[in-house]
Design an enzyme around this catalytic site. Sequence first.
Site, PDB file in Angstrom:
ATOM      1  N   ASP A 100       0.869  -1.166   0.000  1.00 15.52           N
ATOM      2  CA  ASP A 100       0.000   0.000   0.000  1.00 15.52           C
ATOM      3  C   ASP A 100       0.917   1.230   0.000  1.00 15.52           C
ATOM      4  O   ASP A 100       1.668   1.426   0.948  1.00 15.52           O
ATOM      5  CB  ASP A 100      -0.826  -0.043   1.297  1.00 15.52           C
ATOM      6  CG  ASP A 100      -2.146   0.651   1.198  1.00 15.52           C
ATOM      7  OD1 ASP A 100      -2.205   1.677   0.511  1.00 15.52           O
ATOM      8  OD2 ASP A 100      -3.120   0.185   1.814  1.00 15.52           O
ATOM      9  N   ASP A 202      -2.876   4.664  -2.469  1.00 15.69           N
ATOM     10  CA  ASP A 202      -3.831   5.347  -1.613  1.00 15.69           C
ATOM     11  C   ASP A 202      -4.188   6.712  -2.220  1.00 15.69           C
ATOM     12  O   ASP A 202      -3.286   7.485  -2.589  1.00 15.69           O
ATOM     13  CB  ASP A 202      -3.156   5.530  -0.246  1.00 15.69           C
ATOM     14  CG  ASP A 202      -4.092   5.979   0.839  1.00 15.69           C
ATOM     15  OD1 ASP A 202      -4.942   5.179   1.239  1.00 15.69           O
ATOM     16  OD2 ASP A 202      -3.966   7.134   1.294  1.00 15.69           O
ATOM     17  N   GLU A 261      -6.679   3.644  -5.517  1.00 15.48           N
ATOM     18  CA  GLU A 261      -7.893   3.991  -4.778  1.00 15.48           C
ATOM     19  C   GLU A 261      -8.358   5.351  -5.266  1.00 15.48           C
ATOM     20  O   GLU A 261      -7.762   6.373  -4.937  1.00 15.48           O
ATOM     21  CB  GLU A 261      -7.622   4.062  -3.267  1.00 15.48           C
ATOM     22  CG  GLU A 261      -8.877   4.393  -2.481  1.00 15.48           C
ATOM     23  CD  GLU A 261      -8.624   5.007  -1.103  1.00 15.48           C
ATOM     24  OE1 GLU A 261      -9.533   4.961  -0.275  1.00 15.48           O
ATOM     25  OE2 GLU A 261      -7.530   5.563  -0.863  1.00 15.48           O
ATOM     26  N   HIS A 321     -10.630  -1.845   4.870  1.00 18.95           N
ATOM     27  CA  HIS A 321     -10.371  -1.306   6.204  1.00 18.95           C
ATOM     28  C   HIS A 321     -11.080   0.023   6.467  1.00 18.95           C
ATOM     29  O   HIS A 321     -10.888   0.618   7.522  1.00 18.95           O
ATOM     30  CB  HIS A 321      -8.857  -1.136   6.382  1.00 18.95           C
ATOM     31  CG  HIS A 321      -8.309  -0.148   5.397  1.00 18.95           C
ATOM     32  ND1 HIS A 321      -8.243  -0.419   4.048  1.00 18.95           N
ATOM     33  CD2 HIS A 321      -7.851   1.114   5.550  1.00 18.95           C
ATOM     34  CE1 HIS A 321      -7.760   0.647   3.423  1.00 18.95           C
ATOM     35  NE2 HIS A 321      -7.513   1.585   4.314  1.00 18.95           N
ATOM     36  N   ASP A 322     -11.834   0.515   5.510  1.00 18.48           N
ATOM     37  CA  ASP A 322     -12.515   1.799   5.682  1.00 18.48           C
ATOM     38  C   ASP A 322     -14.036   1.683   5.786  1.00 18.48           C
ATOM     39  O   ASP A 322     -14.705   2.671   6.083  1.00 18.48           O
ATOM     40  CB  ASP A 322     -12.204   2.734   4.491  1.00 18.48           C
ATOM     41  CG  ASP A 322     -10.764   3.210   4.479  1.00 18.48           C
ATOM     42  OD1 ASP A 322     -10.165   3.346   5.560  1.00 18.48           O
ATOM     43  OD2 ASP A 322     -10.231   3.436   3.374  1.00 18.48           O
TER      44      ASP A 322
HETATM   45  C1  GLC Z   1      -7.327   6.079   2.240  1.00 21.63           C
HETATM   46  C2  GLC Z   1      -7.187   4.926   3.199  1.00 21.63           C
HETATM   47  C3  GLC Z   1      -7.683   5.365   4.546  1.00 21.63           C
HETATM   48  C4  GLC Z   1      -6.853   6.542   5.008  1.00 21.63           C
HETATM   49  C5  GLC Z   1      -6.845   7.654   3.970  1.00 21.63           C
HETATM   50  C6  GLC Z   1      -5.784   8.664   4.256  1.00 21.63           C
HETATM   51  O1  GLC Z   1      -8.641   6.423   2.019  1.00 21.63           O
HETATM   52  O2  GLC Z   1      -7.874   3.811   2.708  1.00 21.63           O
HETATM   53  O3  GLC Z   1      -7.630   4.334   5.482  1.00 21.63           O
HETATM   54  O4  GLC Z   1      -7.356   7.033   6.224  1.00 21.63           O
HETATM   55  O5  GLC Z   1      -6.579   7.166   2.691  1.00 21.63           O
HETATM   56  O6  GLC Z   1      -4.519   8.129   4.021  1.00 21.63           O
END
Ligand code: GLC
Length: 526
Positions: A100, A202, A261, A321-322
């Site tokens: 990641d 990310d 993402e 995880h979100d």
């Molecule tokens: C992404 C991650 C999340 C994190 C955010 C800031 O959305 O999936 O868990 O808090 O980025 O890095």
Amino acid sequence: MKKDFLWWRDGIIYQIYPRSYADTQNDGIGDLQGIINKLGYIQDLGVDAIWLSPIYPSPDVDFGYDVAEYTDIDPKFGTMKDFDQLVKEAKKRGIRIILDLVLNHTSDQHSWFIESKRSKDNPYHDWYLWRDPKPNGDPPNNWQSVFGGSAWEFVPELGQYYYHMFYKEQPDVNWRHPKVRAAMLDVFRFWLKKGVAGFRLDVFNAYFKDSAFRDNPTKIGLRAFDRQEHIYDVSQPEMIPLLNEIREICDQFKETYVVGETFLADAAQSAAYCGDDKLHAAFNIGFAHNRWHPKRFLTASLKWYEALGEKAWPNNHLSNHDVQRTATRYCFGEDDRRAKVAAAMLLTLKGTPFVYYGEEIGLRDIPIRKKEDIKDPVGITFWPFYKGRDGCRSPMQWNSELNAGFSQAKPWLPVHENFPDRNVIRQASYPDSLLNFFKSIIEIRKKEPALQRGDFYPLVENPRHILAYLRRQEEDQVAVILNFSSRNLEFDLPDGKWISLLDQDKQISDSIKMNPYGVALLKLQT
Ligand code: GLC
């Protein structure tokens, strides 16, 4: 397995949140040796790659998504030697590692930011986004942080604000600075040389912001962040040439995969970042928020396939995880029938399935009852309207022993109280369990190229109870029939003789009786 098997297209990716998988250091936090110990289990599941949520040194304001050093391992997870061992041991089992990369922002403890904050003439100052206040002292523009409040933090010693899309401890870097760009691209090279097979990027489409820092237009919404059209703080055109460069670097290594993402982007916008010289794939976020209705999933899938066209291979996920876990969203109590339907769908739709650790045993979110217990700062900020993301990050449940076998010490988040019954050992012991169901679908998927890379044809246009589709790869055809309802139903099959892949090759034609929440995988006899 066919010779032309391509792991990221035909295989399955398993996301591990390392803090919560398995703890060998007995500090209540999972670690790399813990994952190494569980590789046998992961291989047995039948997955082809592991996506590791961040393992780099981090002060953990956002639990690893605030990185203090990109090319090292946080001691709480182990050492670089442990990481090398993980890559090697996983490889022996045919499992690849995806890292990641959180490159939109660093931790405020990263040496770059510490330098940047020292003075305006520090060589690192411009590595971040610093602006002067407005004449009246206000922040430079109206941009908001996703995690609450203005996205600008004032530093009195410098008389300037810096920009942070997330927490103030996560300053955004200045991707337009050639040295930042070069340093970040070196991070890709560093890990590729270590043998990783790919990356999850990310919030990559937030890397660039409008260079004139114009105000976002406003609109109606609940939170301040939602009351803006995010046209200037995300999705700027400079991202495409950068993706071209990232892809070029990754393509120098064999069979790499980069999945992004996309943040605040719909299917069409996400698809625009994918292609042979861009990302291999992006996430289709909407899928994980669907209500339990077959039409919702069909519509979302078709929209995704249409947006991607021939440009890129889709992927699908129901949990990460979100977001709330699949079973928490869809199941009633401890009844796993809907989790089985969801699993069968995830593993047979067109697109690489991403399985979130524990989804295979139907982990439920832990309940968050008190603000004092919350670890995720977003939950603290927005309590009681939103309780944050701790729920879906609780420890993996391995057995019915102390702390579900996760750790000998008090886990960083509580183990779900259902662990005596819901754990890996228990589910491995009875044929009907969700875990064994997952494995049997994965096994079938591995034998059927149509389920891996086949085309997708809906069998019902406007489904109310049953989601049914055909996957076709040359002559191979597999029909997937998923009863989303609690009723006994009958489903008319397309012409031909069908063999039930889940039911000992039983022959079926004309129609099939579907139990409540029943799942059928049928192969056309040729
Ligand atoms: C992404 C991650 C999340 C994190 C955010 C800031 O959305 O999936 O868990 O808090 O980025 O890095």
